[in-house]
Motif scaffolding. Structure first.
Motif, mmCIF file in Angstrom:
data_model
loop_
_atom_site.group_PDB
_atom_site.id
_atom_site.type_symbol
_atom_site.label_atom_id
_atom_site.label_comp_id
_atom_site.label_asym_id
_atom_site.label_seq_id
_atom_site.Cartn_x
_atom_site.Cartn_y
_atom_site.Cartn_z
ATOM 1 N N ASP A 42 13.739 2.588 7.787
ATOM 2 C CA ASP A 42 14.592 3.843 7.066
ATOM 3 C C ASP A 42 14.398 3.615 5.364
ATOM 4 O OD1 ASP A 42 14.524 5.368 9.569
ATOM 5 O OD2 ASP A 42 16.613 5.173 9.720
ATOM 6 N N PHE A 43 14.903 2.359 5.263
ATOM 7 C CA PHE A 43 14.899 2.007 3.799
ATOM 8 C C PHE A 43 13.390 2.298 3.057
ATOM 9 C CE2 PHE A 43 14.952 -1.043 0.119
ATOM 10 C CZ PHE A 43 15.785 -0.438 -0.613
ATOM 11 N N GLN A 44 12.685 1.586 3.826
ATOM 12 C CA GLN A 44 11.371 1.769 3.164
ATOM 13 C C GLN A 44 10.662 3.288 3.188
ATOM 14 O OE1 GLN A 44 9.354 -1.147 5.819
ATOM 15 N NE2 GLN A 44 8.169 -2.153 4.063
ATOM 16 N N VAL A 45 10.971 4.003 4.072
ATOM 17 C CA VAL A 45 10.552 5.592 3.984
ATOM 18 C C VAL A 45 10.939 6.348 3.247
ATOM 19 C CG1 VAL A 45 10.000 7.283 5.493
ATOM 20 C CG2 VAL A 45 9.343 5.012 6.211
ATOM 21 N N ASN A 46 12.589 6.106 3.291
ATOM 22 C CA ASN A 46 13.402 7.003 2.617
ATOM 23 C C ASN A 46 13.839 6.871 1.196
ATOM 24 O OD1 ASN A 46 13.563 8.574 4.877
ATOM 25 N ND2 ASN A 46 15.472 7.598 5.633
ATOM 26 N N PHE A 47 13.373 5.339 0.610
ATOM 27 C CA PHE A 47 13.605 4.932 -0.531
ATOM 28 C C PHE A 47 12.533 4.490 -1.317
ATOM 29 C CE2 PHE A 47 17.632 5.128 1.819
ATOM 30 C CZ PHE A 47 18.298 6.060 0.994
ATOM 31 N N ILE A 48 11.828 3.559 -0.567
ATOM 32 C CA ILE A 48 10.914 2.595 -1.459
ATOM 33 C C ILE A 48 9.749 3.638 -1.539
ATOM 34 C CG2 ILE A 48 9.278 0.835 -1.242
ATOM 35 C CD1 ILE A 48 12.207 0.126 -2.171
ATOM 36 N N TYR A 49 9.146 4.083 -0.502
ATOM 37 C CA TYR A 49 8.027 5.189 -0.522
ATOM 38 C C TYR A 49 8.136 6.264 -1.570
ATOM 39 C CZ TYR A 49 4.445 8.552 1.106
ATOM 40 O OH TYR A 49 3.382 9.598 1.199
ATOM 41 N N PRO A 50 9.271 6.971 -1.693
ATOM 42 C CA PRO A 50 9.490 7.812 -3.077
ATOM 43 C C PRO A 50 9.229 7.127 -4.385
ATOM 44 C CG PRO A 50 10.902 8.413 -1.374
ATOM 45 C CD PRO A 50 10.391 6.885 -0.839
ATOM 46 N N GLN B 248 -0.086 4.599 10.198
ATOM 47 C CA GLN B 248 -0.403 3.169 10.980
ATOM 48 C C GLN B 248 0.872 2.358 10.744
ATOM 49 O OE1 GLN B 248 -3.942 3.097 8.797
ATOM 50 N NE2 GLN B 248 -5.234 4.225 10.155
ATOM 51 N N ILE B 249 0.784 1.211 11.156
ATOM 52 C CA ILE B 249 1.832 0.174 11.247
ATOM 53 C C ILE B 249 1.873 -0.322 9.708
ATOM 54 C CG2 ILE B 249 2.620 -2.107 11.981
ATOM 55 C CD1 ILE B 249 1.172 -1.564 14.564
ATOM 56 N N MET B 250 2.900 -0.356 9.003
ATOM 57 C CA MET B 250 3.292 -1.107 8.004
ATOM 58 C C MET B 250 3.315 -2.551 8.003
ATOM 59 S SD MET B 250 5.460 1.868 5.722
ATOM 60 C CE MET B 250 7.001 1.767 6.704
ATOM 61 N N THR B 251 3.128 -3.055 7.000
ATOM 62 C CA THR B 251 3.085 -4.564 6.749
ATOM 63 C C THR B 251 4.510 -5.325 6.601
ATOM 64 O OG1 THR B 251 2.620 -5.167 4.425
ATOM 65 C CG2 THR B 251 0.875 -4.610 6.014
ATOM 66 N N ALA B 252 4.795 -6.425 7.185
ATOM 67 C CA ALA B 252 5.512 -7.493 6.562
ATOM 68 C C ALA B 252 4.562 -8.137 5.434
ATOM 69 C CB ALA B 252 6.087 -8.568 7.418
ATOM 70 N N ASN C 285 1.161 -0.172 1.754
ATOM 71 C CA ASN C 285 2.119 0.326 2.840
ATOM 72 C C ASN C 285 2.368 1.824 2.516
ATOM 73 O OD1 ASN C 285 2.931 -1.783 4.550
ATOM 74 N ND2 ASN C 285 3.900 -2.851 2.775
ATOM 75 N N VAL C 286 2.257 2.304 1.516
ATOM 76 C CA VAL C 286 2.180 3.866 1.248
ATOM 77 C C VAL C 286 0.940 4.397 1.881
ATOM 78 C CG1 VAL C 286 1.717 5.555 -0.417
ATOM 79 C CG2 VAL C 286 3.534 3.948 -0.848
ATOM 80 N N SER C 287 -0.193 3.775 1.789
ATOM 81 C CA SER C 287 -1.369 4.407 2.520
ATOM 82 C C SER C 287 -1.366 4.018 4.001
ATOM 83 C CB SER C 287 -2.733 3.529 1.865
ATOM 84 O OG SER C 287 -2.694 3.606 0.416
ATOM 85 N N LEU C 288 -0.821 3.112 4.447
ATOM 86 C CA LEU C 288 -0.692 2.745 5.961
ATOM 87 C C LEU C 288 0.223 3.913 6.433
ATOM 88 C CD1 LEU C 288 -0.512 -1.112 5.906
ATOM 89 C CD2 LEU C 288 -2.249 0.500 6.958
ATOM 90 N N TYR C 289 1.363 4.075 5.747
ATOM 91 C CA TYR C 289 2.115 5.111 6.279
ATOM 92 C C TYR C 289 1.670 6.678 6.215
ATOM 93 C CZ TYR C 289 6.448 8.028 6.396
ATOM 94 O OH TYR C 289 7.049 8.944 6.842
#
Length: 378
Positions: A56-64, A116-120, A108-112
């Protein structure tokens, strides 16, 4: 306590407390104000306080935030090869390394975007010395690569890293990103360091190395920026090398490079994901029974995949022609593009210093030289 305690990202159960601990930090405010310039502070604070997972942190905050970086500092990101990946399969992405944060963030933006599965993602501990950055990296699913250790501790750290990568890929169904080398490429020559593969090989634990490498599904990735936003910052190190001197980083150099990489102009960016290494590993297994020779061969396969699929831009061809005093690639760029590149050159370095001038041009020209090794690729 988990043996991975000091290198792992946060567990989801720790995410909310970690966010609440940094929510009022000036750098968090700067990040949120950048990502959401039209949103009231109280609104994004409430959203952060409701966040309980890394995803949720990655999708809602880092992605934007990454989308905003692309909008402000580039002319767009293009991709190729992602459609070949299975949406439920974790992969080990090994890529060339140009920018500290963006290489993995853009992947990770491209995978999302492709479902597809985002990375560690592996990150050097030298980059997250500041407590806020350490917290942010753990929220963003980074795991730490320990730098500057004495030899015995370095071996132990490598073994722990290989175990953790194996744990993520084979037990947690989590893709992993790791750079093909320690540190960013400074001269445009992307090459896989065998030490990275030797670290990964520790996870084989006596099994066939090539079978183990097949099981973790290695995918080479090439990423190219039309303009390297940190090109001028790489020059002092290249100058030291040219003068046979030991280069000593300035205080906060890594942090300043990190910020320059994020906000500096990049123009166009392209990411290509190659096929999973499979038949290549079978051939290596059949040809070599010595593990060191196998690792050398895998490094070459990775290099061939990354270099042959690297997207060349007009800047690369211009730099090649300027450096070699030729016009053999003049059909690949316009006169205006050449003038813009030369103006950038003059603004960023002392063009009367031949070592600087040649070093700067070589950084952009070397991908052309490398790609010329592959038939019909340039």
């Amino acid at each position: 306590m988990s043996k991975f305690e000091h290198i792992r990202p946060f567990y989801d159960s720790e995410v909310n407390e970690a966010i609440c601990g940094v929510i009022h930090h000036p750098m968090m405010k700067a990040l949120m104000s950048f990502a959401f310039p039209d949103v009231d502070q109280k609104v994004w604070e409430r959203q952060l306080q409701k966040t309980h997972s890394k995803r949720d942190f990655q999708v809602n905050f880092i992605y934007p935030a990454v989308q905003k970086v692309l909008q402000k500092s580039s002319e767009g990101l293009t991709t190729s090869g992602f459609e070949k990946l299975d949406k439920h399969t974790p992969y080990l992405f090994i890529s060339n390394h140009r920018d500290i944060i963006l290489d993995t963030s853009l992947l990770n933006v491209s995978l999302y975007d492709h479902g597809q599965i985002m990375t560690a993602s592996a990150i050097g501990d030298n980059l997250v010395q500041k407590p806020f950055l350490h917290t942010l990296s753990r929220l963003n699913r980074n795991f730490l690569v320990q730098r500057a250790l004495p030899p015995r501790e370095l071996l132990q750290s490598s073994r722990l890293m290989s175990e953790y990568v194996c744990q993520l890929l084979l037990r947690e169904n989590r893709s992993v990103w790791i750079a093909q080398r320690e540190g960013r490429t400074k001269d445009g020559n992307d090459a896989t360091h065998q030490g990275v593969l030797k670290m990964l090989a520790m996870g084989a634990e006596g099994d066939s190395l090539m079978e183990y490498f097949k099981s973790i599904k290695i995918v080479p990735v090439s990423i190219s920026y039309e303009y390297d936003p940190t090109d001028a910052l790489k020059m002092p190190m290249l100058m030291a090398q040219a003068n046979d001197e030991v280069y000593v980083k300035e205080k906060n150099e890594d942090f300043n490079t990190l910020l320059s990489g994020i906000m500096g102009q990049k123009k166009r960016i392209h990411i290509h994901v190659c096929d999973v290494l499979d038949n290549e590993l079978d051939k290596i297994s059949a040809e070599f029974d010595n593990q060191n020779r196998q690792i050398q061969a895998v490094a070459q396969v990775l290099d061939d995949a990354i270099l042959s699929t690297y997207k060349l831009w007009s800047t690369n061809y211009i730099a090649y022609d300027l450096l070699n005093k030729t016009d053999c690639f003049s059909a690949k760029y316009t006169e205006k593009e050449k003038q813009l590149f030369e103006r950038r050159l003059e603004m960023r370095i002392d063009v009367d210093n031949k070592t600087l001038y040649d070093g700067f041009l070589a950084m952009y020209a070397n991908p052309v030289v490398n790609k010329m090794k592959y038939k019909n690729e340039v």
